[in-house]
Design a protein around this motif. Structure first.
Motif, mmCIF file in Angstrom:
data_model
loop_
_atom_site.group_PDB
_atom_site.id
_atom_site.type_symbol
_atom_site.label_atom_id
_atom_site.label_comp_id
_atom_site.label_asym_id
_atom_site.label_seq_id
_atom_site.Cartn_x
_atom_site.Cartn_y
_atom_site.Cartn_z
ATOM 1 N N GLU A 33 0.769 4.109 -2.845
ATOM 2 C CA GLU A 33 0.436 5.486 -2.498
ATOM 3 C C GLU A 33 1.391 6.465 -3.166
ATOM 4 O O GLU A 33 1.017 7.591 -3.519
ATOM 5 N N ASN A 34 2.642 6.061 -3.375
ATOM 6 C CA ASN A 34 3.612 6.935 -4.050
ATOM 7 C C ASN A 34 3.262 7.158 -5.507
ATOM 8 O O ASN A 34 3.684 8.142 -6.109
ATOM 9 N N LYS A 41 -5.194 9.915 -0.935
ATOM 10 C CA LYS A 41 -4.498 9.290 0.188
ATOM 11 C C LYS A 41 -5.140 7.943 0.508
ATOM 12 O O LYS A 41 -6.347 7.758 0.332
ATOM 13 N N ILE A 42 -4.328 7.017 0.978
ATOM 14 C CA ILE A 42 -4.828 5.712 1.398
ATOM 15 C C ILE A 42 -4.861 5.683 2.924
ATOM 16 O O ILE A 42 -3.865 5.961 3.585
ATOM 17 N N SER A 43 -6.034 5.344 3.482
ATOM 18 C CA SER A 43 -6.179 5.205 4.933
ATOM 19 C C SER A 43 -6.640 3.789 5.248
ATOM 20 O O SER A 43 -7.474 3.229 4.531
ATOM 21 N N THR A 44 -6.100 3.226 6.319
ATOM 22 C CA THR A 44 -6.500 1.886 6.737
ATOM 23 C C THR A 44 -7.760 1.989 7.584
ATOM 24 O O THR A 44 -7.761 2.621 8.644
ATOM 25 N N LEU A 68 0.110 7.373 -6.619
ATOM 26 C CA LEU A 68 -1.171 8.064 -6.735
ATOM 27 C C LEU A 68 -0.959 9.567 -6.854
ATOM 28 O O LEU A 68 0.063 10.101 -6.425
ATOM 29 N N LEU A 121 0.832 -1.213 0.000
ATOM 30 C CA LEU A 121 0.000 0.000 0.000
ATOM 31 C C LEU A 121 0.861 1.257 0.000
ATOM 32 O O LEU A 121 0.548 2.246 -0.682
ATOM 33 N N ALA A 122 1.943 1.238 0.764
ATOM 34 C CA ALA A 122 2.841 2.394 0.789
ATOM 35 C C ALA A 122 3.454 2.632 -0.582
ATOM 36 O O ALA A 122 3.620 3.783 -1.023
#
Length: 350
Positions: free
Chosen positions: A6-7, A14-17, A9, A2-3
């Protein structure tokens, strides 16, 4: 992963869990381990209070982690994994695994108080109760182990717990019959029943605070023995009365069963809640969204809630709640609560 994604995007995305079950599992396992350690320390403390002897307490304190290590060896070769149920079985077994060691140690301790040497007391003390603790351990294993052969969901839930408890009891018996007598013969020093210290203990100053405390506690235990002996004598003289009283207690406890209630698995506060919304068939997506927005407003006014995520129509939430999430009249709100320490109410209360 996921990290890394996210780079790639755009900056505004933003990606939130929302829901990470690993956090709950890690928290639960950590709590189980803490309970296991706390239970072991309390067992050692209580043993010291009654034996009033640091060295005898040390014998059991050393035996406990060795029992745990032997249990882990059996767990490994038994093909089990460390999970909530197996660790729960180990936490349950930690209280029982000191029982055998305490029985052996107490009998050796008694022989030492009566004047036998260390080696002779260890041999006779262990020999006298070997049959008793072996029978006691096997009867307890006989209660748990048959669950291994149960089929279905009960087997999935309780098989590892039953096997871990059985392994821990077998380890405790092995340790109690071998390690405890050996360490007792090497380490044991004894306080006599009257509170005095045996000569081979290098003695304690009769005026010291430790001596006075040990002597006072010993006198209290002796007084307890006197009362128990009287109760035992009365019980043997009035056997019918004792049987009637015990029978009434058992029947009375069974009469409470209808008031206790029953459930399959106890409710757990996982810090998560799902709200499912279903409108009449054929409702438009916009109408579903309006209803979900009203529910969102209610949820956001609740101080215990940290994050919400709304799914309208096509996508699926963390749990579908039995709804067909592919139709526009259905919606779902996944609710994540703050940590337990940061809120006053449970998930169920909210």
């Amino acid at each position: 992963v996921l990290a890394h994604l996210e780079n790639e995007l755009p900056g505004s995305v933003k990606i939130s869990t929302l829901w990470d079950q690993a956090e709950y599992i890690e928290l639960t396992i950590r709590n189980m381990i803490e309970n296991l350690i706390t239970g072991g320390l309390l067992a050692v403390l209580i043993l010291y209070v009654f034996l009033r002897n640091i060295r005898s307490t040390l014998v059991v304190a050393i035996a406990m982690p060795i029992c745990v290590i032997v249990t882990f060896v059996m767990v490994y070769f038994g093909g089990l994994t460390l999970n909530i149920m197996s660790l729960g079985g180990l936490a349950l077994g930690i209280g029982m695994m000191v029982d055998n060691s305490i029985v052996i140690l107490e009998n050796i301790f008694r022989h030492r108080e009566e004047g036998l040497g260390r080696k002779e007391a260890a041999i006779f003390g262990a020999y006298e109760v070997t049959s008793a603790i072996t029978a006691s351990t096997l009867t307890t294993i006989a209660v748990f182990f048959p669950i291994v052969f149960v089929q279905g969901i009960a087997s999935q839930l309780f098989r590892e717990l039953a096997m871990t408890v059985s392994f821990s009891l077998a380890a405790s018996l092995l340790t109690a019959l071998t390690l405890v007598p050996m360490m007792s013969a090497r380490l044991l020093r004894v306080v006599r029943a009257d509170g005095a210290i045996n000569n081979n203990n290098h003695g304690l100053d009769p005026g010291s605070w430790r001596y006075r405390i040990l002597a006072a506690w010993a006198r209290g235990l002796n007084q307890l023995n006197v009362y128990y002996r009287r109760l035992l004598a009365w019980s043997l003289k009035h056997r019918l009365r004792v049987i009637v009283i015990v029978t009434l207690i058992v029947v009375g406890s069974l009469a409470l069963l209808p008031f206790i209630g029953a459930e399959f698995i106890p409710a757990m506060d996982m810090g998560y809640m799902g709200v499912s919304v279903s409108l009449p068939y054929g409702a438009k997506l916009e109408e579903t969204d309006k209803i979900l927005s009203r529910v969102e407003d209610i949820l956001l006014e609740t101080p215990e809630i940290e994050t919400i995520a709304t799914t309208v129509g096509s996508a699926t939430g963390a749990y579908s709640g039995g709804l067909d999430m592919g139709s526009p009249e259905n919606g779902r709100i996944d609710v994540v609560f703050k940590d337990l320490k940061d809120r006053k109410r449970s998930t169920l209360e909210v």
